[in-house]
Design a protein around this motif. Structure first.
Motif, PDB file in Angstrom:
ATOM      1  N   CYS A 105     -16.194 -14.791   2.277  1.00 46.27           N
ATOM      2  CA  CYS A 105     -15.563 -15.980   1.670  1.00 46.27           C
ATOM      3  C   CYS A 105     -15.730 -16.022   0.154  1.00 46.27           C
ATOM      4  O   CYS A 105     -15.063 -16.793  -0.515  1.00 46.27           O
ATOM      5  CB  CYS A 105     -16.118 -17.260   2.296  1.00 46.27           C
ATOM      6  SG  CYS A 105     -17.852 -17.611   1.911  1.00 46.27           S
ATOM      7  N   GLY A 106     -16.634 -15.211  -0.403  1.00 45.84           N
ATOM      8  CA  GLY A 106     -16.829 -15.164  -1.848  1.00 45.84           C
ATOM      9  C   GLY A 106     -17.802 -16.178  -2.407  1.00 45.84           C
ATOM     10  O   GLY A 106     -18.035 -16.219  -3.613  1.00 45.84           O
ATOM     11  N   ARG A 107     -18.378 -17.032  -1.527  1.00 44.74           N
ATOM     12  CA  ARG A 107     -19.327 -18.050  -1.997  1.00 44.74           C
ATOM     13  C   ARG A 107     -20.463 -17.388  -2.762  1.00 44.74           C
ATOM     14  O   ARG A 107     -20.958 -16.340  -2.384  1.00 44.74           O
ATOM     15  CB  ARG A 107     -19.889 -18.837  -0.806  1.00 44.74           C
ATOM     16  CG  ARG A 107     -20.677 -20.054  -1.240  1.00 44.74           C
ATOM     17  CD  ARG A 107     -21.198 -20.838  -0.066  1.00 44.74           C
ATOM     18  NE  ARG A 107     -22.565 -20.373   0.163  1.00 44.74           N
ATOM     19  CZ  ARG A 107     -23.146 -20.307   1.344  1.00 44.74           C
ATOM     20  NH1 ARG A 107     -22.482 -20.623   2.432  1.00 44.74           N
ATOM     21  NH2 ARG A 107     -24.390 -19.907   1.454  1.00 44.74           N
ATOM     22  N   ILE A 108     -20.872 -18.021  -3.861  1.00 45.59           N
ATOM     23  CA  ILE A 108     -21.937 -17.501  -4.722  1.00 45.59           C
ATOM     24  C   ILE A 108     -23.027 -18.558  -4.820  1.00 45.59           C
ATOM     25  O   ILE A 108     -22.744 -19.737  -5.044  1.00 45.59           O
ATOM     26  CB  ILE A 108     -21.403 -17.191  -6.138  1.00 45.59           C
ATOM     27  CG1 ILE A 108     -20.242 -16.211  -6.058  1.00 45.59           C
ATOM     28  CG2 ILE A 108     -22.518 -16.671  -7.033  1.00 45.59           C
ATOM     29  CD1 ILE A 108     -19.407 -16.174  -7.319  1.00 45.59           C
ATOM     30  N   GLU A 109     -24.250 -18.126  -4.666  1.00 50.83           N
ATOM     31  CA  GLU A 109     -25.397 -19.020  -4.788  1.00 50.83           C
ATOM     32  C   GLU A 109     -26.431 -18.381  -5.713  1.00 50.83           C
ATOM     33  O   GLU A 109     -26.488 -17.165  -5.847  1.00 50.83           O
ATOM     34  CB  GLU A 109     -26.047 -19.268  -3.415  1.00 50.83           C
ATOM     35  CG  GLU A 109     -25.134 -19.949  -2.404  1.00 50.83           C
ATOM     36  CD  GLU A 109     -24.845 -21.398  -2.716  1.00 50.83           C
ATOM     37  OE1 GLU A 109     -25.611 -22.025  -3.472  1.00 50.83           O
ATOM     38  OE2 GLU A 109     -23.836 -21.909  -2.195  1.00 50.83           O
ATOM     39  N   ASP A 110     -27.248 -19.223  -6.323  1.00 53.67           N
ATOM     40  CA  ASP A 110     -28.358 -18.746  -7.148  1.00 53.67           C
ATOM     41  C   ASP A 110     -29.515 -18.325  -6.252  1.00 53.67           C
ATOM     42  O   ASP A 110     -29.751 -18.928  -5.209  1.00 53.67           O
ATOM     43  CB  ASP A 110     -28.848 -19.852  -8.084  1.00 53.67           C
ATOM     44  CG  ASP A 110     -27.865 -20.152  -9.194  1.00 53.67           C
ATOM     45  OD1 ASP A 110     -27.940 -21.258  -9.736  1.00 53.67           O
ATOM     46  OD2 ASP A 110     -27.032 -19.295  -9.521  1.00 53.67           O
ATOM     47  N   VAL A 111     -30.229 -17.292  -6.673  1.00 53.74           N
ATOM     48  CA  VAL A 111     -31.431 -16.831  -5.993  1.00 53.74           C
ATOM     49  C   VAL A 111     -32.511 -16.684  -7.066  1.00 53.74           C
ATOM     50  O   VAL A 111     -32.305 -15.977  -8.060  1.00 53.74           O
ATOM     51  CB  VAL A 111     -31.202 -15.458  -5.305  1.00 53.74           C
ATOM     52  CG1 VAL A 111     -32.473 -14.963  -4.663  1.00 53.74           C
ATOM     53  CG2 VAL A 111     -30.075 -15.527  -4.305  1.00 53.74           C
ATOM     54  N   ASP A 112     -33.623 -17.356  -6.880  1.00 50.58           N
ATOM     55  CA  ASP A 112     -34.702 -17.264  -7.852  1.00 50.58           C
ATOM     56  C   ASP A 112     -35.266 -15.847  -7.884  1.00 50.58           C
ATOM     57  O   ASP A 112     -35.367 -15.174  -6.858  1.00 50.58           O
ATOM     58  CB  ASP A 112     -35.815 -18.255  -7.526  1.00 50.58           C
ATOM     59  CG  ASP A 112     -35.393 -19.693  -7.761  1.00 50.58           C
ATOM     60  OD1 ASP A 112     -34.507 -19.910  -8.605  1.00 50.58           O
ATOM     61  OD2 ASP A 112     -35.934 -20.586  -7.103  1.00 50.58           O
ATOM     62  N   CYS A 113     -35.642 -15.417  -9.059  1.00 48.12           N
ATOM     63  CA  CYS A 113     -36.250 -14.105  -9.263  1.00 48.12           C
ATOM     64  C   CYS A 113     -37.721 -14.182  -8.849  1.00 48.12           C
ATOM     65  O   CYS A 113     -38.425 -15.107  -9.257  1.00 48.12           O
ATOM     66  CB  CYS A 113     -36.127 -13.708 -10.731  1.00 48.12           C
ATOM     67  SG  CYS A 113     -36.962 -12.166 -11.148  1.00 48.12           S
TER      68      CYS A 113
END
Length: 158
Positions: A105-113
Motif C-alpha cells: 500500500c506504500g504506507r510509511i512510518e517512522d522507526v526510531d534508531c
C-alpha cells in the motif's frame, strides 16, 4: 508574498523557526510546514493538494521550491524511497530515525534508531569520505495488507 497571520493553528512557532534561520516567514512557508507537521512523509504533489484550499493562488511549482528551500535550510527532512519517483518530506528533524514502508500500500512510518545518532551503520569502505548520514528504509507488508492478502487466499481456496 504577505506575512502570515499572528495566530496560526499548530503546536510549533513556524514563524519564529523560519526567522531564526534567516528566512522570511511567508504564509506559504508557514502553511507548508504546518501541513507537513500534521501529514509527515508527504510528497510535493500531496502538499500542494493539501494546502491549496487555504492558499488558492499557490502553484505546484511554488510548493516544489518551498520544500526545496526548507530542506536545504534543514527545517524539513527530504526522504528518498526505493521505487518512488517523488521525494517525501517531514518536519521530524531533531533525531536520527529511519522509515518502514509497506511494499503493497506504500504506507510509511517512522522507526526510531536503536543507536540514536548518525551514522548508525558503517560502510565496509568509505572511499575517502567522511560519513555524515546513513539512510535506512525497512520494507515489509503492513498488517492491513497482510490481512487482505490472507483473506483473498482463503476465498480462492473455496
Amino acid at each position: 508574498m504577505s506575512q502570515p497571520p499572528a495566530d496560526h493553528s499548530c503546536d510549533h512557532d513556524w514563524v519564529q523557526i523560519l526567522r531564526d534561520k534567516g528566512l522570511r516567514a511567508t504564509v506559504q512557508r508557514v502553511t507548508v510546514l504546518d501541513y507537513l507537521h500534521h501529514h509527515p512523509h508527504a510528497d510535493a504533489e500531496t502538499v500542494f493538494q493539501g494546502v491549496r484550499s487555504s492558499l488558492s493562488t499557490i502553484s505546484l511549482q511554488a510548493v516544489h521550491l518551498i520544500v526545496q528551500d526548507l530542506s536545504g535550510e534543514g527545517l524539513i527532512r527530504r526522504i528518498s524511497l526505493p521505487d518512488s519517483a517523488s521525494a517525501r518530506y517531514e518536519t521530524r528533524i531533531e533525531d536520527n530515525h529511519h522509515h518502514i514502508q509497506c511494499i503493497r500500500c506504500g504506507r510509511i512510518e517512522d522507526v526510531d534508531c536503536v543507536v540514536g545518532h548518525a551514522p548508525c551503520i558503517e560502510p565496509s569502505d568509505t572511499r575517502g569520505m567522511r560519513i555524515v548520514e546513513a539512510s535506512i528504509v525497512f520494507r515489509g507488508i503492513c498488517r492491513d495488507c497482510e490481512s487482505v492478502a490472507s483473506k483473498g487466499m482463503k476465498n480462492d481456496d473455496r
